[in-house]
Design a protein around this motif. Sequence first.
Motif, mmCIF file in Angstrom:
data_model
loop_
_atom_site.group_PDB
_atom_site.id
_atom_site.type_symbol
_atom_site.label_atom_id
_atom_site.label_comp_id
_atom_site.label_asym_id
_atom_site.label_seq_id
_atom_site.Cartn_x
_atom_site.Cartn_y
_atom_site.Cartn_z
ATOM 1 N N ILE A 163 0.687 -1.357 -0.058
ATOM 2 C CA ILE A 163 -0.060 0.027 0.041
ATOM 3 C C ILE A 163 0.904 1.394 -0.139
ATOM 4 O O ILE A 163 1.608 1.414 1.035
ATOM 5 C CB ILE A 163 -0.919 -0.078 1.271
ATOM 6 C CG1 ILE A 163 -2.042 -1.090 1.242
ATOM 7 C CG2 ILE A 163 -1.555 1.305 1.349
ATOM 8 C CD1 ILE A 163 -3.165 -0.590 0.539
ATOM 9 N N VAL A 164 0.598 2.240 -1.079
ATOM 10 C CA VAL A 164 1.510 3.420 -1.061
ATOM 11 C C VAL A 164 0.606 4.596 -0.709
ATOM 12 O O VAL A 164 -0.648 4.683 -1.200
ATOM 13 C CB VAL A 164 2.342 3.510 -2.390
ATOM 14 C CG1 VAL A 164 2.782 4.983 -2.558
ATOM 15 C CG2 VAL A 164 3.235 2.355 -2.631
ATOM 16 N N ILE A 165 0.833 5.375 0.187
ATOM 17 C CA ILE A 165 0.045 6.550 0.480
ATOM 18 C C ILE A 165 0.711 7.753 0.216
ATOM 19 O O ILE A 165 1.920 8.139 0.381
ATOM 20 C CB ILE A 165 -0.038 6.637 2.100
ATOM 21 C CG1 ILE A 165 -1.014 4.929 2.499
ATOM 22 C CG2 ILE A 165 -0.866 7.832 2.778
ATOM 23 C CD1 ILE A 165 -0.702 4.714 3.895
ATOM 24 N N LEU A 166 -0.091 8.457 -0.551
ATOM 25 C CA LEU A 166 0.251 9.868 -1.251
ATOM 26 C C LEU A 166 -0.321 10.861 -0.288
ATOM 27 O O LEU A 166 -1.496 11.098 -0.274
ATOM 28 C CB LEU A 166 -0.087 9.993 -2.523
ATOM 29 C CG LEU A 166 0.382 9.032 -3.551
ATOM 30 C CD1 LEU A 166 -0.259 9.568 -4.851
ATOM 31 C CD2 LEU A 166 1.946 9.252 -3.899
ATOM 32 N N GLY A 167 0.742 11.630 0.347
ATOM 33 C CA GLY A 167 0.269 12.678 1.275
ATOM 34 C C GLY A 167 0.334 12.222 2.689
ATOM 35 O O GLY A 167 -0.134 11.356 3.240
ATOM 36 N N ALA A 168 1.300 12.867 3.582
ATOM 37 C CA ALA A 168 1.482 12.584 4.994
ATOM 38 C C ALA A 168 0.773 13.552 6.060
ATOM 39 O O ALA A 168 1.313 13.938 6.846
ATOM 40 C CB ALA A 168 3.009 12.516 5.118
ATOM 41 N N GLY A 169 -0.372 13.873 5.751
ATOM 42 C CA GLY A 169 -1.036 14.739 6.771
ATOM 43 C C GLY A 169 -1.908 13.922 7.636
ATOM 44 O O GLY A 169 -1.623 12.593 7.865
ATOM 45 N N GLU A 170 -2.992 14.479 7.942
ATOM 46 C CA GLU A 170 -3.736 13.483 9.101
ATOM 47 C C GLU A 170 -4.382 12.253 8.334
ATOM 48 O O GLU A 170 -4.278 11.368 8.949
ATOM 49 C CB GLU A 170 -5.000 14.459 9.470
ATOM 50 C CG GLU A 170 -6.185 13.651 10.313
ATOM 51 C CD GLU A 170 -5.415 13.487 11.937
ATOM 52 O OE1 GLU A 170 -5.735 12.647 12.507
ATOM 53 O OE2 GLU A 170 -4.400 14.381 12.342
ATOM 54 N N SER A 171 -5.023 12.579 7.368
ATOM 55 C CA SER A 171 -5.539 11.410 6.825
ATOM 56 C C SER A 171 -4.533 10.319 6.035
ATOM 57 O O SER A 171 -4.615 9.023 6.388
ATOM 58 C CB SER A 171 -6.516 11.735 5.560
ATOM 59 O OG SER A 171 -5.530 11.984 4.282
ATOM 60 N N GLY A 172 -3.559 10.747 5.398
ATOM 61 C CA GLY A 172 -2.276 9.891 5.142
ATOM 62 C C GLY A 172 -1.924 9.027 6.172
ATOM 63 O O GLY A 172 -1.557 7.910 6.144
ATOM 64 N N VAL A 173 -1.322 9.848 7.274
ATOM 65 C CA VAL A 173 -0.645 9.177 8.519
ATOM 66 C C VAL A 173 -1.748 7.886 9.168
ATOM 67 O O VAL A 173 -1.235 6.899 9.424
ATOM 68 C CB VAL A 173 -0.021 10.009 9.394
ATOM 69 C CG1 VAL A 173 0.435 9.525 10.839
ATOM 70 C CG2 VAL A 173 0.913 10.894 8.940
ATOM 71 N N GLY A 174 -2.989 8.464 9.031
ATOM 72 C CA GLY A 174 -4.024 7.429 9.689
ATOM 73 C C GLY A 174 -4.082 6.241 8.860
ATOM 74 O O GLY A 174 -4.287 5.191 9.497
ATOM 75 N N ALA A 175 -4.120 6.435 7.439
ATOM 76 C CA ALA A 175 -4.304 5.390 6.651
ATOM 77 C C ALA A 175 -3.015 4.581 6.713
ATOM 78 O O ALA A 175 -3.016 3.316 6.670
ATOM 79 C CB ALA A 175 -4.228 5.813 5.229
ATOM 80 N N ALA A 176 -1.912 4.986 7.006
ATOM 81 C CA ALA A 176 -0.654 4.197 7.361
ATOM 82 C C ALA A 176 -0.657 3.361 8.664
ATOM 83 O O ALA A 176 -0.250 2.270 8.598
ATOM 84 C CB ALA A 176 0.691 5.319 7.428
ATOM 85 N N MET A 177 -1.283 3.963 9.590
ATOM 86 C CA MET A 177 -1.379 3.340 10.766
ATOM 87 C C MET A 177 -2.399 2.132 10.772
ATOM 88 O O MET A 177 -2.007 0.875 11.082
ATOM 89 C CB MET A 177 -2.202 4.119 11.870
ATOM 90 C CG MET A 177 -1.036 5.254 12.471
ATOM 91 S SD MET A 177 -2.399 6.613 13.546
ATOM 92 C CE MET A 177 -2.650 5.547 14.897
ATOM 93 N N LEU A 178 -3.470 2.290 9.934
ATOM 94 C CA LEU A 178 -4.375 1.135 9.649
ATOM 95 C C LEU A 178 -3.788 0.210 8.642
ATOM 96 O O LEU A 178 -3.872 -1.289 8.983
ATOM 97 C CB LEU A 178 -5.766 1.819 9.131
ATOM 98 C CG LEU A 178 -6.948 0.768 8.887
ATOM 99 C CD1 LEU A 178 -7.014 -0.073 10.280
ATOM 100 C CD2 LEU A 178 -8.083 1.459 8.224
ATOM 101 N N ALA A 179 -3.227 0.453 7.801
ATOM 102 C CA ALA A 179 -2.740 -0.425 6.601
ATOM 103 C C ALA A 179 -1.474 -1.363 7.386
ATOM 104 O O ALA A 179 -1.547 -2.485 7.063
ATOM 105 C CB ALA A 179 -2.107 0.300 5.307
#
Length: 447
Positions: A6-22
């Motif tokens: 999983i690649v996440i583009l953007g490391a703001g609130e939503s991106g970092v949250g997505a990284a935690m869950l992924a």
Amino acid sequence: METKRIVILGAGESGVGAAMLAQKQGYDVFVSDFGGIADRYKTVLQELNVSFEEKQHTEALILNATEVIKSPGIPNTAPIVKALVKSNIPVVSEIEFAKRYTKAKTVCITGSNGKSTTSLLTYHILKNAGLNVGLAGNIGQSFAAQVATADFDWYVLEISSFMLDDMFEFKADIAVLLNITPDHLDRYDYKLENYAASKMRIVQNQTENDVFIYCADDEETQKALKFTKTLAKQYQFSIHKKIEAGAYLADENIQINTHPKDLFTMSISELALQGKHNIYNSMASGIVAKVLELRNNTIRESMGNFKNIEHRLEFVAKISDVTYINDSKATNVNSTWYALESVGTDVVLIMGGVDKGNDYAMLKDLVRSKVRAIVCLGKDNKRIHEAFEDDVEIIVNTFSANEAVQVAYHLAKKGNTVLLSPACASFDLFKNYEDRGNQFKAAVKEL
């Protein structure tokens, strides 16, 4: 079996949250941000042991993804997104991704104006009624982060059109559409119908067991409905006509009649949120509450004691009988229209910033009848001068919040209102609308 990447583009609130869950779900996770990453988010990623890059998008590390989660702020015209589409790699929003991993039900609120206020009010009512509820989306802590770390039965999600554009399988249990007015048209080929179609995605995948709540008085919503099929049970709200199933205004009272034998009534004078647009917001939240069969007393109490969001028609101070109001969150023309509509006459209006293809015509009548001076706050104020030079006598240019407040202070007379309601984005002089609002408040407090 190979681990999905999983690649996440953007490391703001939503991106970092997505990284935690992924990461919790066992994916190989990589985060890429074309800008710099804030220290607090870097710390989270380092603690999670998630690899990341900033100030660049390295194609070799991104185009090998199984799926990409994109920040809502990144347009589909960005080169990296085009490359992903060309490579047939699915690109989804954080909301879409997070919903796969929760059984919680969702109240999803969208609209050009009022969605933050309505989301907060709805959350306030549900929480006071004892529901196990989280608040996420365009507001507060990321949805994915909460799915990873909390266990709520319900979520109130504030959903923007940019989020909706990257949502495909997602389904709202209760969908609320407040209004559709020109906003972000630069992302929609300057076509209102494209933006409206994006907003209508709030009802996609809904079944006859779901609910769709919308404004009967909103012209663009009514137009868009003609091209939208939904199986959901529908409730409308209006301040101009009686509604059979939903909410309407009768003798200065909100009436909500979702259940034939259980009518909810509340005087608009008792509402914590005042102003015409807030009657709509309160009606929408009230219908959600009644659909969930919450007690009338709880709804009434919550609607009466709610405290509104910072930077949205926020009272700052009264100095020498002049009222100062911070409406920095008004980043489009329609929000400024609402603000002018809800304050008294004799306004010194501070507006300006990054113009998103604004059409100021809808403000002209209100500016003519209520505004005595305009203080421009932005690098390029030409379009504001052109729009209002025939409607107000004084239009002044300023280039900082401090300067704008000083000028407004000298222009305002006793009984006037100084209103910061920019109708524009903030990025020319400020980090964001919060920064603009905070600088305005600090300057007022120094008077």
